[in-house]
Design an enzyme around this catalytic site. Sequence first.
Site, mmCIF file in Angstrom:
data_model
loop_
_atom_site.group_PDB
_atom_site.id
_atom_site.type_symbol
_atom_site.label_atom_id
_atom_site.label_comp_id
_atom_site.label_asym_id
_atom_site.label_seq_id
_atom_site.Cartn_x
_atom_site.Cartn_y
_atom_site.Cartn_z
ATOM 1 N N ASN A 9 11.082 -1.868 -0.374
ATOM 2 C CA ASN A 9 11.578 -2.490 -1.482
ATOM 3 C C ASN A 9 12.520 -1.394 -2.169
ATOM 4 O O ASN A 9 11.993 -0.518 -2.882
ATOM 5 C CB ASN A 9 10.223 -2.644 -2.496
ATOM 6 N N LYS A 11 14.402 -2.196 -4.724
ATOM 7 C CA LYS A 11 14.455 -2.254 -6.333
ATOM 8 C C LYS A 11 15.858 -2.493 -6.669
ATOM 9 O O LYS A 11 16.768 -2.972 -6.045
ATOM 10 C CB LYS A 11 13.493 -1.328 -7.121
ATOM 11 N N HIS A 93 5.832 -8.718 -8.076
ATOM 12 C CA HIS A 93 5.846 -7.086 -7.850
ATOM 13 C C HIS A 93 5.390 -6.944 -9.498
ATOM 14 O O HIS A 93 5.799 -7.540 -10.357
ATOM 15 C CB HIS A 93 7.145 -6.879 -7.607
ATOM 16 N N GLU A 95 6.319 -4.672 -11.301
ATOM 17 C CA GLU A 95 7.599 -4.319 -12.395
ATOM 18 C C GLU A 95 8.343 -5.905 -12.906
ATOM 19 O O GLU A 95 8.642 -6.244 -14.032
ATOM 20 C CB GLU A 95 8.646 -3.823 -11.624
ATOM 21 N N GLU A 163 -0.924 -3.204 -4.677
ATOM 22 C CA GLU A 163 -0.057 -2.252 -5.161
ATOM 23 C C GLU A 163 -0.857 -1.930 -6.555
ATOM 24 O O GLU A 163 -0.450 -2.395 -7.363
ATOM 25 C CB GLU A 163 1.338 -2.651 -5.406
ATOM 26 N N GLY A 169 5.473 4.456 -7.632
ATOM 27 C CA GLY A 169 6.643 5.434 -8.092
ATOM 28 C C GLY A 169 5.870 6.869 -9.090
ATOM 29 O O GLY A 169 6.566 7.471 -9.637
ATOM 30 N N SER A 209 3.599 4.845 -3.710
ATOM 31 C CA SER A 209 3.714 6.254 -3.300
ATOM 32 C C SER A 209 3.201 6.380 -1.873
ATOM 33 O O SER A 209 2.955 7.714 -1.621
ATOM 34 C CB SER A 209 2.935 6.975 -4.348
HETATM 35 C C1 PEP Z 1 7.001 -0.501 -4.764
HETATM 36 O O1 PEP Z 1 7.843 -0.649 -5.715
HETATM 37 O O2 PEP Z 1 6.604 -1.727 -4.126
HETATM 38 C C2 PEP Z 1 6.418 0.828 -4.520
HETATM 39 C C3 PEP Z 1 5.386 0.871 -3.845
HETATM 40 O O3 PEP Z 1 7.058 2.025 -4.779
HETATM 41 P P1 PEP Z 1 6.922 3.239 -4.638
HETATM 42 O O4 PEP Z 1 6.661 3.380 -3.000
HETATM 43 O O5 PEP Z 1 8.042 3.847 -5.083
HETATM 44 O O6 PEP Z 1 5.566 3.791 -5.124
#
Ligand code: PEP
Length: 249
Positions: A9, A11, A93, A95, A163, A169, A209
């Site tokens: 992803n 983003k 997601h 976000e 998630e 992040g 992460s």
């Molecule tokens: C994501 O945005 O779906 C995500 C898991 O981000 P990150 O791997 O940077 O934590």
Amino acid sequence: MVRKLAAGNWKMNGTGASLPEVEALKAALSEPSVDVLICPPATMLSRLSDALDGSAIVTGGQDCHAAGSGAHTGDISADMLRDAGATHVILGHSERRTDHGESDADVRAKAKSAIAAGLRAVICVGETLGEREAANTLSIIGGQLAGSVPDLVTADRLVIAYEPVWAIGTGKVPTTDQIGEVHDFIRAELEKRFGSGVGRSVPILYGGSVKGSNAAKIFAVSNVNGALVGGASLKAADFLPIVEALQAS
Ligand code: PEP
């Protein structure tokens, strides 16, 4: 049998300058034994789809509107994603849920539209730190699944991504026991709702992460069928070790 999936992803990152990263993935993954998906920003979708044509790597959107067309300035429909070469779309997601106030009902409506357009919906669920600390994780995940996943699904039209919001992040990763508890719960909920055929075949991804250094440990957890990767999907050198760990799992 669940097909494993490594999904990136991007983003709101990536321009034409990122195309060499995709070319590097294509060169390194000529015959991957797992599914590999990259979800770039909408402006890059056609270019990535063209660049990956003839490879085993597929592309997806990061959101779509629930309506097929109309007066929705700035939005993108599922058909438009398909037209740009996408096979998947990430929906719900955290976000999007936070920045745009998307509810479970919104995610469900988008997923219905995506599935009707022939896309595979990657539906995200996850608890906040406060919800985990209040021991509400499973009830939150159960509610998000019930509210966000449409009734009529076949396994090849659905992926669930767990998630935890506090792990996205941040560099913080739940313990393998915590991941396993939630993934086993999601699998049981899918089987209860859709029967064992569909319920056992939907990939359940972990996201938050994930890096090359922790991927193998995460992929060894029960009912973890892959990863949704943010930051570490932007560079081929970071994403490839994750794909390799999934192939080896
Ligand atoms: C994501 O945005 O779906 C995500 C898991 O981000 P990150 O791997 O940077 O934590």
